[in-house]
Design a protein around this motif. Sequence first.
Motif, mmCIF file in Angstrom:
data_model
loop_
_atom_site.group_PDB
_atom_site.id
_atom_site.type_symbol
_atom_site.label_atom_id
_atom_site.label_comp_id
_atom_site.label_asym_id
_atom_site.label_seq_id
_atom_site.Cartn_x
_atom_site.Cartn_y
_atom_site.Cartn_z
ATOM 1 N N ASN A 157 0.806 -1.224 0.000
ATOM 2 C CA ASN A 157 0.000 0.000 0.000
ATOM 3 C C ASN A 157 0.835 1.267 0.000
ATOM 4 O O ASN A 157 0.289 2.366 0.119
ATOM 5 C CB ASN A 157 -0.930 0.000 1.213
ATOM 6 N N GLY A 158 2.147 1.119 -0.144
ATOM 7 C CA GLY A 158 3.013 2.287 -0.170
ATOM 8 C C GLY A 158 4.378 1.932 -0.708
ATOM 9 O O GLY A 158 4.751 0.747 -0.813
ATOM 10 N N VAL A 159 5.149 2.971 -1.064
ATOM 11 C CA VAL A 159 6.508 2.777 -1.578
ATOM 12 C C VAL A 159 7.444 3.746 -0.871
ATOM 13 O O VAL A 159 7.020 4.747 -0.288
ATOM 14 C CB VAL A 159 6.569 3.012 -3.110
ATOM 15 N N VAL A 160 8.736 3.425 -0.950
ATOM 16 C CA VAL A 160 9.758 4.275 -0.339
ATOM 17 C C VAL A 160 10.226 5.304 -1.359
ATOM 18 O O VAL A 160 10.546 4.954 -2.504
ATOM 19 C CB VAL A 160 10.953 3.430 0.145
ATOM 20 N N LEU A 161 10.247 6.565 -0.949
ATOM 21 C CA LEU A 161 10.723 7.634 -1.820
ATOM 22 C C LEU A 161 12.241 7.581 -1.947
ATOM 23 O O LEU A 161 12.940 7.073 -1.058
ATOM 24 C CB LEU A 161 10.307 8.992 -1.260
ATOM 25 N N ASP A 162 12.757 8.117 -3.026
ATOM 26 C CA ASP A 162 14.208 8.154 -3.227
ATOM 27 C C ASP A 162 14.878 9.010 -2.166
ATOM 28 O O ASP A 162 15.961 8.680 -1.678
ATOM 29 C CB ASP A 162 14.530 8.698 -4.627
ATOM 30 N N GLU A 163 14.225 10.116 -1.809
ATOM 31 C CA GLU A 163 14.764 11.005 -0.791
ATOM 32 C C GLU A 163 13.621 11.443 0.125
ATOM 33 O O GLU A 163 12.490 11.648 -0.343
ATOM 34 C CB GLU A 163 15.414 12.248 -1.418
ATOM 35 N N PRO A 164 13.889 11.616 1.430
ATOM 36 C CA PRO A 164 12.838 12.093 2.344
ATOM 37 C C PRO A 164 12.435 13.527 2.018
ATOM 38 O O PRO A 164 13.261 14.327 1.566
ATOM 39 C CB PRO A 164 13.490 11.994 3.728
ATOM 40 N N VAL A 165 11.177 13.840 2.228
ATOM 41 C CA VAL A 165 10.662 15.185 1.909
ATOM 42 C C VAL A 165 9.847 15.713 3.075
ATOM 43 O O VAL A 165 9.350 14.963 3.921
ATOM 44 C CB VAL A 165 9.765 15.149 0.649
ATOM 45 N N HIS A 166 9.717 17.038 3.131
ATOM 46 C CA HIS A 166 8.821 17.691 4.084
ATOM 47 C C HIS A 166 7.449 17.831 3.432
ATOM 48 O O HIS A 166 7.343 18.086 2.231
ATOM 49 C CB HIS A 166 9.341 19.082 4.454
ATOM 50 N N MET A 167 6.392 17.664 4.226
ATOM 51 C CA MET A 167 5.036 17.841 3.725
ATOM 52 C C MET A 167 4.242 18.736 4.665
ATOM 53 O O MET A 167 4.482 18.749 5.878
ATOM 54 C CB MET A 167 4.326 16.490 3.577
ATOM 55 N N ASP A 168 3.292 19.482 4.071
ATOM 56 C CA ASP A 168 2.425 20.298 4.905
ATOM 57 C C ASP A 168 1.193 19.494 5.322
ATOM 58 O O ASP A 168 1.075 18.310 5.003
ATOM 59 C CB ASP A 168 2.039 21.607 4.195
ATOM 60 N N ILE A 169 0.284 20.142 6.015
ATOM 61 C CA ILE A 169 -0.864 19.443 6.580
ATOM 62 C C ILE A 169 -1.794 18.873 5.511
ATOM 63 O O ILE A 169 -2.546 17.931 5.759
ATOM 64 C CB ILE A 169 -1.645 20.385 7.524
ATOM 65 N N ASP A 170 -1.711 19.412 4.285
ATOM 66 C CA ASP A 170 -2.539 18.923 3.181
ATOM 67 C C ASP A 170 -1.836 17.877 2.333
ATOM 68 O O ASP A 170 -2.364 17.448 1.305
ATOM 69 C CB ASP A 170 -2.979 20.096 2.295
ATOM 70 N N GLY A 171 -0.633 17.472 2.732
ATOM 71 C CA GLY A 171 0.091 16.441 2.003
ATOM 72 C C GLY A 171 0.904 16.955 0.834
ATOM 73 O O GLY A 171 1.406 16.146 0.039
ATOM 74 N N VAL A 174 6.818 20.416 0.510
ATOM 75 C CA VAL A 174 7.284 21.798 0.702
ATOM 76 C C VAL A 174 8.785 21.784 0.903
ATOM 77 O O VAL A 174 9.339 20.864 1.508
ATOM 78 C CB VAL A 174 6.577 22.474 1.892
ATOM 79 N N ASP A 175 9.446 22.820 0.398
ATOM 80 C CA ASP A 175 10.899 22.934 0.551
ATOM 81 C C ASP A 175 11.277 23.523 1.904
ATOM 82 O O ASP A 175 12.323 23.198 2.465
ATOM 83 C CB ASP A 175 11.478 23.802 -0.569
ATOM 84 N N ASP A 176 10.420 24.414 2.407
ATOM 85 C CA ASP A 176 10.704 25.107 3.661
ATOM 86 C C ASP A 176 10.157 24.280 4.823
ATOM 87 O O ASP A 176 8.957 24.049 4.931
ATOM 88 C CB ASP A 176 10.050 26.494 3.633
ATOM 89 N N SER A 177 11.044 23.845 5.723
ATOM 90 C CA SER A 177 10.609 23.018 6.852
ATOM 91 C C SER A 177 9.689 23.776 7.801
ATOM 92 O O SER A 177 8.914 23.166 8.539
ATOM 93 C CB SER A 177 11.820 22.498 7.631
ATOM 94 N N ILE A 181 4.719 19.944 8.551
ATOM 95 C CA ILE A 181 4.172 19.373 9.771
ATOM 96 C C ILE A 181 4.953 18.110 10.087
ATOM 97 O O ILE A 181 5.327 17.352 9.187
ATOM 98 C CB ILE A 181 2.671 19.064 9.639
ATOM 99 N N GLY A 182 5.263 17.885 11.362
ATOM 100 C CA GLY A 182 5.977 16.680 11.751
ATOM 101 C C GLY A 182 7.381 16.603 11.191
ATOM 102 O O GLY A 182 8.064 17.606 11.010
ATOM 103 N N ARG A 183 7.800 15.373 10.900
ATOM 104 C CA ARG A 183 9.169 15.119 10.411
ATOM 105 C C ARG A 183 9.180 14.918 8.901
ATOM 106 O O ARG A 183 8.138 14.825 8.262
ATOM 107 C CB ARG A 183 9.727 13.852 11.078
ATOM 108 N N GLN A 184 10.388 14.816 8.360
ATOM 109 C CA GLN A 184 10.510 14.422 6.963
ATOM 110 C C GLN A 184 10.006 12.986 6.803
ATOM 111 O O GLN A 184 10.118 12.174 7.717
ATOM 112 C CB GLN A 184 11.969 14.506 6.507
#
Length: 638
Positions: A157-171, A174-177, A181-184
């Motif tokens: 039901n999911g895959v691993v991304l090539d690199e960790p990313v930051h996401m906002d509350i809407d998924g 985002v580049d700016d931490s 929300i939360g962790r990478q």
Amino acid sequence: LVKQAKEKFEIDDEDFDVPLRTIESRIKADRLEVWQPGEVSPIIETEVALTSLIIMAGELKSPLSVGDIIHMANSLIEGTPVAKTLIDWKRKKGMDVDPALPLLGTAWYRGFSARNRQLLEAQNGTKLARRREEQCDYPSFERMYNNVEKGVIASGNGVVLDEPVHMDIDGNVVDDSSAAIGRQTSLKYTRPENCFVFDETGSNTNGTADKRKGGQKKVVGRGQKAQEVTGTKDCHFTVVPVTNLLGELVFVTIIFPGEVFQPSWGIGEDPFVVDVGDDQAASVGPGKRYPGMSVYTVDGKEVPIFFAASTSASMTSTILRNMFAKMDELGITKRGVDENGNNYYPLVILDGHFSRFGLIFLKYVNALLTKWYPVLGVPYGTSYWQLHDFCSQNGLFKGVLYDTKSKFIQRKRLCGLPPEIKKTEIIFVVKSAIEESFCNQRNAQRALAKLGWNPFTRATLDEPDILRSAPPEVQKERQDILALRGVSGSSTGRSTTVVTSRSNLLTKGSGLITASSQEDAADRIASVVADLNWGNDVTSQGIIALAKNAEARQVGREKKEATENAHKSAREIYHDKSKRLTSGLVFANGDGVLNDDLLEATQARIKDNEEKAAAKATLWYSIKRPEKTANAPLRNLA
């Protein structure tokens, strides 16, 4: 004004504030400039030690009352140079010093509290279950997120991304931490609609224990009491909402009290609709005497309802198995093979309720054709991670339910009917409560984001109660990031300011005042603390003893786990009959998954218990009927 002052004088302290009343009084008195900072408390260095002890006591789940703090302060300074300095200061101010009375009282405490308001706060005390205190820590929640991430990938039901990313509350990525929300996260859901969470929420037709909806107040005549007639007959019931990680309510189970479910409970009987007589067909359907129950989401989609019964209206393994089977039957879950040839099947995040460990349920979720990936969350920390415990879910459901029950009773009174809610009327009071809470997809999506489930940002790790048990370097890093984001509250409304016994107390409160007035503040505080009367105070001795015990217990626990379970697989641990198969054991071993190893161990234990019972029956029979024991088949004896 405060913001302008902070910029003008380069004040970096995020907690710096000047009350509006202070500003107004300065303007009224035409005293806009302060020429002196006021007199420093004569026991300011001692207050730093007191603050540290209070914080430590809070960490050890043994908080102090105001009386405890005042008594501890007096005991620590008794007979010390600090006491002499305080007496001289009081006499200089013209204060009476009575040897029979303590030197410090409530007036001192008010000043001490005001000086340290950035570090200390008064709260209503609550009780904490022992198991929750032991397991609700940073390593446990980190393990939970690791287990779930592994499960999402393993179940397809999911895959691993090539690199960790930051996401906002809407998924959104985002580049700016500071906007995240939360962790990478390194996890990307491919089938969030195939990942589920659920929880039981119980209630009762008896309304005497119901609370107010949103703190709502009633207005009555002066001298009157705002009392409201309610039903008193007990009929417990349980509502079980199932939501996928898109925030969609996809299934609801309602459990009634009883040995066997009666269809009349699910069809309902509306007391406000007149029965048409012998024509049953004309009385069944929406808007009629026996309307049945239909629940709809905000966009008009009907949610399947599953009815069940148990003696106490609580969840059982059989009901849970049947609930999952019904979801499979209705096509709510998905199984198959993706374009890469990998199998995918549904995943569910579970709490540690005993029904999850029943043989009938374990067999179903581990069978080849009905396979699920059931993974446990932190067993005693559900209030932190479980979706339906979030305020916009269960909290809103309870509030609406109380209000609906109240209105239903009032309507029965207006119609001259007994003010009680019957078992056949339960569906009428829970319908609107479900639709106004669990059916709101937007609320569920935001709750899932704030809990770190979707997007998978592990946001609960930033909860103050969890973060304070993280390594010091992690605490420092996260506090800096949260400050950068301007976070003033956690996902559940708690303060995100995490003060620990490792915090630098020279930067705030009494410590900052000491540092501002003395160049060698740290050395001065250390000297004063060394002279305090530590042997005279039971409270401080108890705090220090608790800290030592906690440290020794943690070292012992780590040593025990390292020696007992070293080189042991989850299967070997489950088959160790000296250990009980509990949610805590499964969570700490085997990735917290209710898998084939657990099923096999459960079957082995059941077989062992049956053999013991048979042997006991044989022994009993041999004593009662010795002449027939020799040739009697074991199955007859059992």
